[in-house]
Design a protein around this motif. Structure first.
Motif, PDB file in Angstrom:
ATOM      1  N   LEU A   1       1.891  18.022  -2.053  1.00 46.46           N
ATOM      2  CA  LEU A   1       2.070  17.460  -0.712  1.00 46.46           C
ATOM      3  C   LEU A   1       0.820  16.733  -0.229  1.00 46.46           C
ATOM      4  CD1 LEU A   1       3.564  20.753   0.773  1.00 46.46           C
ATOM      5  CD2 LEU A   1       4.862  18.639   0.486  1.00 46.46           C
ATOM      6  N   SER A   2       1.019  15.773   0.677  1.00 48.67           N
ATOM      7  CA  SER A   2      -0.112  15.157   1.385  1.00 48.67           C
ATOM      8  C   SER A   2      -0.671  16.209   2.353  1.00 48.67           C
ATOM      9  CB  SER A   2       0.382  13.954   2.190  1.00 48.67           C
ATOM     10  OG  SER A   2       1.188  14.402   3.262  1.00 48.67           O
ATOM     11  N   THR A   3      -1.779  15.894   2.998  1.00 49.96           N
ATOM     12  CA  THR A   3      -2.339  16.876   3.938  1.00 49.96           C
ATOM     13  C   THR A   3      -1.370  17.130   5.103  1.00 49.96           C
ATOM     14  OG1 THR A   3      -3.569  15.105   5.038  1.00 49.96           O
ATOM     15  CG2 THR A   3      -4.739  16.347   3.364  1.00 49.96           C
ATOM     16  N   GLY A   4      -0.748  16.047   5.598  1.00 51.46           N
ATOM     17  CA  GLY A   4       0.235  16.210   6.680  1.00 51.46           C
ATOM     18  C   GLY A   4       1.432  17.018   6.189  1.00 51.46           C
ATOM     19  N   GLY A   5       1.832  16.756   4.935  1.00 52.72           N
ATOM     20  CA  GLY A   5       2.956  17.494   4.344  1.00 52.72           C
ATOM     21  C   GLY A   5       2.648  18.977   4.242  1.00 52.72           C
ATOM     22  N   MET A   6       1.403  19.311   3.920  1.00 57.08           N
ATOM     23  CA  MET A   6       1.018  20.738   3.826  1.00 57.08           C
ATOM     24  C   MET A   6       1.125  21.405   5.200  1.00 57.08           C
ATOM     25  SD  MET A   6      -2.285  20.919   1.325  1.00 57.08           S
ATOM     26  CE  MET A   6      -2.269  20.123  -0.276  1.00 57.08           C
TER      27      MET A   6
ATOM     28  N   CYS B   1       0.850  -1.201   0.000  1.00 58.62           N
ATOM     29  CA  CYS B   1       0.000   0.000   0.000  1.00 58.62           C
ATOM     30  C   CYS B   1       0.881   1.244   0.000  1.00 58.62           C
ATOM     31  CB  CYS B   1      -0.878   0.036   1.253  1.00 58.62           C
ATOM     32  SG  CYS B   1      -2.159  -1.211   1.226  1.00 58.62           S
ATOM     33  N   CYS B   2       0.259   2.372  -0.247  1.00 54.35           N
ATOM     34  CA  CYS B   2       0.956   3.649  -0.113  1.00 54.35           C
ATOM     35  C   CYS B   2      -0.068   4.711   0.255  1.00 54.35           C
ATOM     36  CB  CYS B   2       1.666   4.036  -1.404  1.00 54.35           C
ATOM     37  SG  CYS B   2       0.535   4.499  -2.719  1.00 54.35           S
ATOM     38  N   THR B   3       0.414   5.841   0.720  1.00 52.80           N
ATOM     39  CA  THR B   3      -0.460   7.008   0.910  1.00 52.80           C
ATOM     40  C   THR B   3       0.137   8.120   0.062  1.00 52.80           C
ATOM     41  OG1 THR B   3       0.696   8.116   2.699  1.00 52.80           O
ATOM     42  CG2 THR B   3      -0.788   6.322   3.334  1.00 52.80           C
ATOM     43  N   SER B   4      -0.501   9.288   0.077  1.00 50.20           N
ATOM     44  CA  SER B   4       0.017  10.363  -0.768  1.00 50.20           C
ATOM     45  C   SER B   4       1.367  10.863  -0.248  1.00 50.20           C
ATOM     46  CB  SER B   4      -0.984  11.511  -0.845  1.00 50.20           C
ATOM     47  OG  SER B   4      -1.313  11.934   0.448  1.00 50.20           O
ATOM     48  N   SER B   5       1.690  10.595   1.023  1.00 49.09           N
ATOM     49  CA  SER B   5       2.961  11.128   1.523  1.00 49.09           C
ATOM     50  C   SER B   5       4.138  10.187   1.268  1.00 49.09           C
ATOM     51  CB  SER B   5       2.869  11.502   3.001  1.00 49.09           C
ATOM     52  OG  SER B   5       2.635  10.372   3.772  1.00 49.09           O
TER      53      SER B   5
ATOM     54  N   LYS C   1      -4.564 -11.202   5.058  1.00 45.23           N
ATOM     55  CA  LYS C   1      -3.951 -10.902   3.739  1.00 45.23           C
ATOM     56  C   LYS C   1      -3.705  -9.397   3.586  1.00 45.23           C
ATOM     57  CE  LYS C   1      -5.904 -14.360   0.607  1.00 45.23           C
ATOM     58  NZ  LYS C   1      -6.861 -14.311  -0.516  1.00 45.23           N
ATOM     59  N   ALA C   2      -4.621  -8.583   4.121  1.00 48.45           N
ATOM     60  CA  ALA C   2      -4.491  -7.126   3.966  1.00 48.45           C
ATOM     61  C   ALA C   2      -3.409  -6.560   4.882  1.00 48.45           C
ATOM     62  CB  ALA C   2      -5.838  -6.450   4.252  1.00 48.45           C
ATOM     63  N   TYR C   3      -3.098  -7.299   5.937  1.00 52.22           N
ATOM     64  CA  TYR C   3      -2.090  -6.815   6.905  1.00 52.22           C
ATOM     65  C   TYR C   3      -0.714  -6.664   6.229  1.00 52.22           C
ATOM     66  CZ  TYR C   3       0.796  -6.549  11.068  1.00 52.22           C
ATOM     67  OH  TYR C   3       1.697  -6.133  12.004  1.00 52.22           O
ATOM     68  N   THR C   4      -0.367  -7.626   5.356  1.00 54.70           N
ATOM     69  CA  THR C   4       0.984  -7.629   4.756  1.00 54.70           C
ATOM     70  C   THR C   4       1.258  -6.348   3.952  1.00 54.70           C
ATOM     71  OG1 THR C   4       0.839 -10.003   4.698  1.00 54.70           O
ATOM     72  CG2 THR C   4       2.567  -9.046   3.349  1.00 54.70           C
ATOM     73  N   PRO C   5       0.399  -5.972   2.961  1.00 57.13           N
ATOM     74  CA  PRO C   5       0.721  -4.740   2.210  1.00 57.13           C
ATOM     75  C   PRO C   5       0.720  -3.483   3.074  1.00 57.13           C
ATOM     76  CG  PRO C   5      -1.431  -5.611   1.565  1.00 57.13           C
ATOM     77  CD  PRO C   5      -0.783  -6.667   2.404  1.00 57.13           C
ATOM     78  N   ILE C   6      -0.094  -3.461   4.131  1.00 53.42           N
ATOM     79  CA  ILE C   6      -0.088  -2.262   4.994  1.00 53.42           C
ATOM     80  C   ILE C   6       1.207  -2.230   5.803  1.00 53.42           C
ATOM     81  CG2 ILE C   6      -1.240  -1.036   6.893  1.00 53.42           C
ATOM     82  CD1 ILE C   6      -3.870  -2.417   6.010  1.00 53.42           C
ATOM     83  N   SER C   7       1.591  -3.375   6.375  1.00 56.78           N
ATOM     84  CA  SER C   7       2.797  -3.347   7.202  1.00 56.78           C
ATOM     85  C   SER C   7       4.046  -3.115   6.351  1.00 56.78           C
ATOM     86  CB  SER C   7       2.916  -4.574   8.093  1.00 56.78           C
ATOM     87  OG  SER C   7       2.973  -5.703   7.310  1.00 56.78           O
ATOM     88  N   LYS C   8       4.040  -3.620   5.106  1.00 56.39           N
ATOM     89  CA  LYS C   8       5.180  -3.335   4.206  1.00 56.39           C
ATOM     90  C   LYS C   8       5.291  -1.830   3.994  1.00 56.39           C
ATOM     91  CE  LYS C   8       5.492  -7.334   1.135  1.00 56.39           C
ATOM     92  NZ  LYS C   8       5.069  -7.714  -0.222  1.00 56.39           N
ATOM     93  N   MET C   9       4.137  -1.179   3.809  1.00 56.64           N
ATOM     94  CA  MET C   9       4.135   0.279   3.612  1.00 56.64           C
ATOM     95  C   MET C   9       4.700   0.989   4.844  1.00 56.64           C
ATOM     96  SD  MET C   9       0.855   2.820   3.356  1.00 56.64           S
ATOM     97  CE  MET C   9       0.282   2.686   5.049  1.00 56.64           C
ATOM     98  N   LEU C  10       4.322   0.507   6.026  1.00 55.77           N
ATOM     99  CA  LEU C  10       4.758   1.198   7.248  1.00 55.77           C
ATOM    100  C   LEU C  10       6.258   1.068   7.484  1.00 55.77           C
ATOM    101  CD1 LEU C  10       1.770   0.448   9.685  1.00 55.77           C
ATOM    102  CD2 LEU C  10       2.235   2.543   8.413  1.00 55.77           C
ATOM    103  N   GLU C  11       6.879   0.080   6.820  1.00 49.50           N
ATOM    104  CA  GLU C  11       8.343  -0.081   6.960  1.00 49.50           C
ATOM    105  C   GLU C  11       9.102   0.944   6.126  1.00 49.50           C
ATOM    106  OE1 GLU C  11       9.076  -4.144   5.813  1.00 49.50           O
ATOM    107  OE2 GLU C  11       7.853  -4.861   7.494  1.00 49.50           O
ATOM    108  N   ILE C  12       8.407   1.564   5.165  1.00 50.84           N
ATOM    109  CA  ILE C  12       9.082   2.511   4.249  1.00 50.84           C
ATOM    110  C   ILE C  12       8.910   3.939   4.770  1.00 50.84           C
ATOM    111  CG2 ILE C  12       8.948   3.484   1.898  1.00 50.84           C
ATOM    112  CD1 ILE C  12       8.292   0.582   1.049  1.00 50.84           C
ATOM    113  N   ASN C  13       9.996   4.687   4.740  1.00 51.76           N
ATOM    114  CA  ASN C  13       9.903   6.079   5.212  1.00 51.76           C
ATOM    115  C   ASN C  13       9.096   6.927   4.263  1.00 51.76           C
ATOM    116  OD1 ASN C  13      11.423   5.678   7.511  1.00 51.76           O
ATOM    117  ND2 ASN C  13      13.344   5.969   6.387  1.00 51.76           N
ATOM    118  N   ALA C  14       8.433   7.938   4.828  1.00 57.99           N
ATOM    119  CA  ALA C  14       7.611   8.832   3.978  1.00 57.99           C
ATOM    120  C   ALA C  14       8.526   9.632   3.077  1.00 57.99           C
ATOM    121  CB  ALA C  14       6.797   9.742   4.851  1.00 57.99           C
TER     122      ALA C  14
END
Ligand code: 13P
Ligand code: SF4
Length: 307
Positions: free
Chosen positions: A216-221, A124-128, A294-307
């Motif tokens: 920017l993401s909302t947090g980035g703004m 997964c990813c977010t805008s940030s 199954k959904a946990y894996t792509p979310i946790s992979k995303m959380l391992e990556i820095n914004a």
């Protein structure tokens, strides 16, 4: 208003609950929330909360993500009808069909997707963190892969342009950003405030992103507005963010690109509904265990990556 705020504060302690709120929420919700953030910040916060109950003030995919990360906790969403129309533009059947057109596709899904679509995704990813997520996939697997990006065509197109990485992009969009924030509005307001920096969310259409000084993401703004020496900003995202920007930066001025950029689903959450959900422990978000795992894996992979 004062009464309900006092009652909510007592109730939160009694029930051992934490209130997490997205930046687009209404001002009174910002004022009672324990934590306010963008999608990524909220996912990170949800993965670290100690309280037994999370009251999630946002739209359903955000509450689902919190529940996937915290299966042992109760996650409540004050209004079950707070959905994200963009997330509903992709479903698991259509995604499986699209995947079948490639040999070994890698699916990168924006966090604005249902748990079932996440369960069919690799990361997964977010805008940030989207650009870093896509780059990390190519770094790990090489250039010779077919990437499917769902569901936001504007975010996908922006990542592709910045990173130079070719992707097969789903044709989804956010109605609030895509249909209401138009380049002519941005140009008109820029002509009025010539010194203002233009900050745009990557969910905006490319003609708007092209006008922006920063994407920017909302947090980035929120972070950028605090750190910038500029005193005026034109904000191309949902108007709920203006309350936080103005509160955090009383000496600066913020102008919405258009007052039409309102996400009706984000605004479904009210103090009364939060109180009702918490007092009656209702609107519990539940994700079936097979999907959750199954959904946990792509979310946790995303959380391992820095914004
Ligand atoms: P952020 O990740 O920037 O909070 O965006 C979420 C969202 O739904 C924007 O419309
Ligand atoms: Fe979904 Fe757009 Fe609302 Fe964000 S602003 S929750 S993408 S509809």
């Amino acid at each position: 208003m004062k009464d309900i705020i006092q009652s909510l504060n007592i109730l939160k302690k009694e029930k051992n609950a934490v209130v997490l709120a997205h930046i687009y929420q209404q001002p009174e919700i910002h004022d009672i929330a324990d934590f306010i953030g963008d999608s990524l910040e909220l996912s990170r916060k949800a993965s670290r909360t100690k309280e037994e109950i999370i009251v999630f003030c946002g739209v359903n995919f955000m509450a689902e993500t919190a529940s996937i990360l915290n299966p042992q906790k109760k996650v409540l969403i004050p209004d079950m009808q707070a959905v994200c129309p963009m997330a509903d533009m992709v479903n698991v059947e259509k995604l499986k069909e699209f995947k079948s057109r490639f040999r070994n596709p890698i699916v990168i899904s924006y966090v604005n997707t249902s748990a079932t679509v996440k369960a069919e995704s690799d990361i997964c990813c977010t805008s940030s963190n989207a650009i870093n997520v896509v780059r990390s996939v190519v770094r790990d697997l090489g250039n010779n892969i077919d990437i499917i990006f769902t569901p936001d065509r504007n975010l996908g197109g922006y990542i592709q342009k910045v990173s130079g990485i070719k992707m097969n992009i789903w044709n989804g969009f956010c109605p609030t950003h895509n249909n209401f924030i138009l380049p002519e509005y941005v140009k008109t307001i820029k002509n009025r405030y010539l010194k203002a920096e233009i900050l745009a969310h990557p969910e905006c259409r490319p003609e708007v992103v092209d006008l922006a000084d920063y994407v920017l993401s909302t947090g980035g703004m929120c972070k950028h507005a605090k750190e910038s020496s500029c005193k005026e900003f034109i904000i191309c995202t949902e108007t709920g963010i203006l309350y936080k920007l103005q509160k955090d930066n009383p000496d600066k001025k913020f102008y919405a690109a258009t007052s039409l950029a309102v996400c009706p689903n984000m605004k479904k959450i009210t103090l009364a509904k939060i109180y009702d959900a918490l007092v009656n422990i209702k609107n519990i978000v539940s994700v079936p265990d097979n999907i959750r795992q199954k959904a946990y894996t792509p979310i946790s992979k995303m959380l391992e990556i820095n914004a």
